[in-house]
Scaffold this motif. Structure first.
Motif, PDB file in Angstrom:
ATOM      1  N   PHE A  21      16.057 -45.357 -43.863  1.00  0.00           N
ATOM      2  CA  PHE A  21      16.829 -46.554 -44.185  1.00  0.00           C
ATOM      3  C   PHE A  21      17.834 -47.840 -43.026  1.00  0.00           C
ATOM      4  O   PHE A  21      17.556 -48.227 -43.516  1.00  0.00           O
ATOM      5  CB  PHE A  21      17.558 -45.837 -45.632  1.00  0.00           C
ATOM      6  CG  PHE A  21      17.698 -46.864 -46.982  1.00  0.00           C
ATOM      7  CD1 PHE A  21      16.072 -47.620 -47.667  1.00  0.00           C
ATOM      8  CD2 PHE A  21      18.732 -47.628 -47.321  1.00  0.00           C
ATOM      9  CE1 PHE A  21      16.532 -48.720 -48.345  1.00  0.00           C
ATOM     10  CE2 PHE A  21      18.989 -48.407 -48.042  1.00  0.00           C
ATOM     11  CZ  PHE A  21      18.038 -48.845 -49.253  1.00  0.00           C
ATOM     12  N   SER A  22      18.219 -47.055 -42.989  1.00  0.00           N
ATOM     13  CA  SER A  22      19.386 -47.564 -41.745  1.00  0.00           C
ATOM     14  C   SER A  22      18.111 -48.862 -41.096  1.00  0.00           C
ATOM     15  O   SER A  22      18.533 -49.894 -40.947  1.00  0.00           O
ATOM     16  CB  SER A  22      19.761 -46.744 -41.209  1.00  0.00           C
ATOM     17  OG  SER A  22      20.617 -47.809 -39.943  1.00  0.00           O
ATOM     18  N   LEU A  23      16.902 -47.837 -39.612  1.00  0.00           N
ATOM     19  CA  LEU A  23      16.346 -48.977 -39.424  1.00  0.00           C
ATOM     20  C   LEU A  23      15.445 -49.782 -40.490  1.00  0.00           C
ATOM     21  O   LEU A  23      15.328 -51.046 -39.479  1.00  0.00           O
ATOM     22  CB  LEU A  23      15.231 -47.110 -38.659  1.00  0.00           C
ATOM     23  CG  LEU A  23      16.138 -46.422 -38.056  1.00  0.00           C
ATOM     24  CD1 LEU A  23      14.851 -45.606 -37.151  1.00  0.00           C
ATOM     25  CD2 LEU A  23      16.588 -47.514 -36.450  1.00  0.00           C
ATOM     26  N   HIS A  24      15.038 -49.122 -41.292  1.00  0.00           N
ATOM     27  CA  HIS A  24      14.575 -50.528 -42.337  1.00  0.00           C
ATOM     28  C   HIS A  24      15.594 -51.275 -42.614  1.00  0.00           C
ATOM     29  O   HIS A  24      14.795 -52.510 -42.562  1.00  0.00           O
ATOM     30  CB  HIS A  24      14.107 -49.745 -43.311  1.00  0.00           C
ATOM     31  CG  HIS A  24      13.069 -50.374 -44.623  1.00  0.00           C
ATOM     32  ND1 HIS A  24      12.480 -50.030 -45.658  1.00  0.00           N
ATOM     33  CD2 HIS A  24      12.809 -51.300 -44.725  1.00  0.00           C
ATOM     34  CE1 HIS A  24      12.026 -50.813 -45.981  1.00  0.00           C
ATOM     35  NE2 HIS A  24      12.040 -51.721 -45.709  1.00  0.00           N
ATOM     36  N   THR A  25      16.654 -51.463 -42.726  1.00  0.00           N
ATOM     37  CA  THR A  25      17.898 -52.143 -43.425  1.00  0.00           C
ATOM     38  C   THR A  25      18.300 -53.028 -42.108  1.00  0.00           C
ATOM     39  O   THR A  25      18.818 -54.144 -42.456  1.00  0.00           O
ATOM     40  CB  THR A  25      18.194 -52.161 -44.808  1.00  0.00           C
ATOM     41  OG1 THR A  25      18.994 -51.074 -44.393  1.00  0.00           O
ATOM     42  CG2 THR A  25      17.739 -51.370 -45.443  1.00  0.00           C
ATOM     43  N   GLY A  26      17.946 -52.709 -41.012  1.00  0.00           N
ATOM     44  CA  GLY A  26      19.368 -53.344 -40.528  1.00  0.00           C
ATOM     45  C   GLY A  26      21.023 -52.457 -40.187  1.00  0.00           C
ATOM     46  O   GLY A  26      21.792 -53.233 -39.944  1.00  0.00           O
ATOM     47  N   ILE A  27      21.094 -51.069 -41.340  1.00  0.00           N
ATOM     48  CA  ILE A  27      22.492 -51.564 -41.968  1.00  0.00           C
ATOM     49  C   ILE A  27      22.818 -50.229 -41.375  1.00  0.00           C
ATOM     50  O   ILE A  27      22.017 -49.090 -41.031  1.00  0.00           O
ATOM     51  CB  ILE A  27      22.705 -51.217 -43.280  1.00  0.00           C
ATOM     52  CG1 ILE A  27      22.185 -51.840 -44.461  1.00  0.00           C
ATOM     53  CG2 ILE A  27      24.191 -50.480 -43.276  1.00  0.00           C
ATOM     54  CD1 ILE A  27      22.390 -51.925 -45.730  1.00  0.00           C
ATOM     55  N   PRO A  28      23.645 -49.753 -39.755  1.00  0.00           N
ATOM     56  CA  PRO A  28      24.402 -48.797 -39.683  1.00  0.00           C
ATOM     57  C   PRO A  28      23.735 -47.566 -40.349  1.00  0.00           C
ATOM     58  O   PRO A  28      25.057 -47.358 -41.329  1.00  0.00           O
ATOM     59  CB  PRO A  28      25.828 -48.898 -39.094  1.00  0.00           C
ATOM     60  CG  PRO A  28      25.530 -50.757 -39.217  1.00  0.00           C
ATOM     61  CD  PRO A  28      24.415 -51.360 -39.925  1.00  0.00           C
ATOM     62  N   VAL A  29      23.590 -46.609 -39.791  1.00  0.00           N
ATOM     63  CA  VAL A  29      23.677 -45.052 -40.574  1.00  0.00           C
ATOM     64  C   VAL A  29      25.509 -45.172 -41.324  1.00  0.00           C
ATOM     65  O   VAL A  29      25.522 -44.271 -42.037  1.00  0.00           O
ATOM     66  CB  VAL A  29      22.878 -44.437 -39.924  1.00  0.00           C
ATOM     67  CG1 VAL A  29      23.053 -42.773 -40.582  1.00  0.00           C
ATOM     68  CG2 VAL A  29      21.808 -44.035 -39.083  1.00  0.00           C
ATOM     69  N   ARG A  30      26.194 -44.680 -40.317  1.00  0.00           N
ATOM     70  CA  ARG A  30      27.479 -44.710 -41.084  1.00  0.00           C
ATOM     71  C   ARG A  30      27.775 -45.586 -41.762  1.00  0.00           C
ATOM     72  O   ARG A  30      28.447 -45.041 -42.562  1.00  0.00           O
ATOM     73  CB  ARG A  30      28.276 -44.948 -39.285  1.00  0.00           C
ATOM     74  CG  ARG A  30      29.561 -44.219 -39.486  1.00  0.00           C
ATOM     75  CD  ARG A  30      30.600 -43.368 -40.605  1.00  0.00           C
ATOM     76  NE  ARG A  30      30.913 -42.491 -39.307  1.00  0.00           N
ATOM     77  CZ  ARG A  30      30.847 -41.079 -39.215  1.00  0.00           C
ATOM     78  NH1 ARG A  30      31.407 -40.430 -40.195  1.00  0.00           N
ATOM     79  NH2 ARG A  30      31.931 -40.475 -38.387  1.00  0.00           N
ATOM     80  N   THR A  31      27.713 -46.255 -41.715  1.00  0.00           N
ATOM     81  CA  THR A  31      28.224 -47.455 -43.068  1.00  0.00           C
ATOM     82  C   THR A  31      27.347 -47.150 -43.841  1.00  0.00           C
ATOM     83  O   THR A  31      27.784 -46.704 -45.506  1.00  0.00           O
ATOM     84  CB  THR A  31      27.496 -49.230 -42.531  1.00  0.00           C
ATOM     85  OG1 THR A  31      28.204 -49.041 -41.539  1.00  0.00           O
ATOM     86  CG2 THR A  31      27.812 -49.917 -43.356  1.00  0.00           C
ATOM     87  N   LEU A  32      26.551 -46.753 -43.956  1.00  0.00           N
ATOM     88  CA  LEU A  32      25.626 -45.910 -45.110  1.00  0.00           C
ATOM     89  C   LEU A  32      26.002 -45.342 -45.883  1.00  0.00           C
ATOM     90  O   LEU A  32      26.023 -44.507 -47.123  1.00  0.00           O
ATOM     91  CB  LEU A  32      23.708 -46.172 -44.864  1.00  0.00           C
ATOM     92  CG  LEU A  32      23.049 -46.752 -44.675  1.00  0.00           C
ATOM     93  CD1 LEU A  32      22.072 -46.236 -44.485  1.00  0.00           C
ATOM     94  CD2 LEU A  32      22.780 -48.071 -46.546  1.00  0.00           C
ATOM     95  N   GLU A  33      26.789 -44.319 -44.814  1.00  0.00           N
ATOM     96  CA  GLU A  33      26.912 -43.019 -45.667  1.00  0.00           C
ATOM     97  C   GLU A  33      28.461 -43.357 -46.626  1.00  0.00           C
ATOM     98  O   GLU A  33      28.722 -42.688 -47.094  1.00  0.00           O
ATOM     99  CB  GLU A  33      27.011 -41.967 -43.837  1.00  0.00           C
ATOM    100  CG  GLU A  33      26.421 -41.083 -43.204  1.00  0.00           C
ATOM    101  CD  GLU A  33      26.235 -40.737 -42.144  1.00  0.00           C
ATOM    102  OE1 GLU A  33      27.842 -41.056 -41.663  1.00  0.00           O
ATOM    103  OE2 GLU A  33      25.618 -39.498 -41.464  1.00  0.00           O
ATOM    104  N   ASP A  34      28.926 -44.262 -45.924  1.00  0.00           N
ATOM    105  CA  ASP A  34      30.848 -44.064 -46.023  1.00  0.00           C
ATOM    106  C   ASP A  34      30.005 -44.773 -47.483  1.00  0.00           C
ATOM    107  O   ASP A  34      30.660 -44.645 -48.037  1.00  0.00           O
ATOM    108  CB  ASP A  34      30.905 -45.415 -44.916  1.00  0.00           C
ATOM    109  CG  ASP A  34      32.169 -44.872 -43.809  1.00  0.00           C
ATOM    110  OD1 ASP A  34      32.041 -43.153 -43.729  1.00  0.00           O
ATOM    111  OD2 ASP A  34      32.162 -45.829 -43.056  1.00  0.00           O
ATOM    112  N   TRP A  35      29.458 -45.940 -47.440  1.00  0.00           N
ATOM    113  CA  TRP A  35      28.769 -46.653 -48.566  1.00  0.00           C
ATOM    114  C   TRP A  35      28.939 -45.623 -49.575  1.00  0.00           C
ATOM    115  O   TRP A  35      29.348 -45.749 -50.947  1.00  0.00           O
ATOM    116  CB  TRP A  35      28.000 -47.636 -48.425  1.00  0.00           C
ATOM    117  CG  TRP A  35      28.248 -48.299 -48.446  1.00  0.00           C
ATOM    118  CD1 TRP A  35      29.368 -49.121 -47.353  1.00  0.00           C
ATOM    119  CD2 TRP A  35      27.115 -49.645 -47.809  1.00  0.00           C
ATOM    120  NE1 TRP A  35      30.039 -50.386 -47.056  1.00  0.00           N
ATOM    121  CE2 TRP A  35      28.870 -51.248 -47.190  1.00  0.00           C
ATOM    122  CE3 TRP A  35      26.618 -50.111 -47.510  1.00  0.00           C
ATOM    123  CZ2 TRP A  35      27.705 -52.386 -46.653  1.00  0.00           C
ATOM    124  CZ3 TRP A  35      25.368 -51.456 -47.624  1.00  0.00           C
ATOM    125  CH2 TRP A  35      26.176 -52.303 -46.638  1.00  0.00           C
TER     126      TRP A  35
END
Length: 66
Positions: A21-35
Motif C-alpha cells: 500500500f505504501s508503494l501504491h500510494t506513495g505514503i511511507p510505511v512508517r507513516t501508514l503504521e503510525d496512522w
C-alpha cells in the motif's frame, strides 16, 4: 468513523499489506503504521484522497477490459 480505521479499511479493500500500500500510494510505511495504530493523525482529507485514487484506478481498469 475514525481516520485510522478508515485508512486500514481502504488498505484491506485494496488487498494490500502496508508495504504494498505504501508503494501504491506513495505514503511511507512508517507513516501508514503510525496512522493505523493511532500514534499520529493524518489530515482529514487523506482518506478521501486515497479512496478517490483507488476508485479512479478501478475505473481505469474496468474501462481497459471493456
Amino acid at each position: 468513523m475514525d481516520i485510522a480505521k478508515r485508512i486500514t479499511e481502504l488498505r484491506e479493500e485494496a488487498g494490500e499489506n502496508r508495504k504494498e500500500f505504501s508503494l501504491h500510494t506513495g505514503i511511507p510505511v512508517r507513516t501508514l503504521e503510525d496512522w493505523e495504530a493511532g500514534r499520529r493523525t493524518p489530515p482529514e482529507y487523506i482518506p478521501q484522497l486515497i479512496e478517490y485514487q483507488l476508485k479512479y484506478e478501478k475505473l481505469l481498469k474496468s474501462n481497459k477490459k471493456g
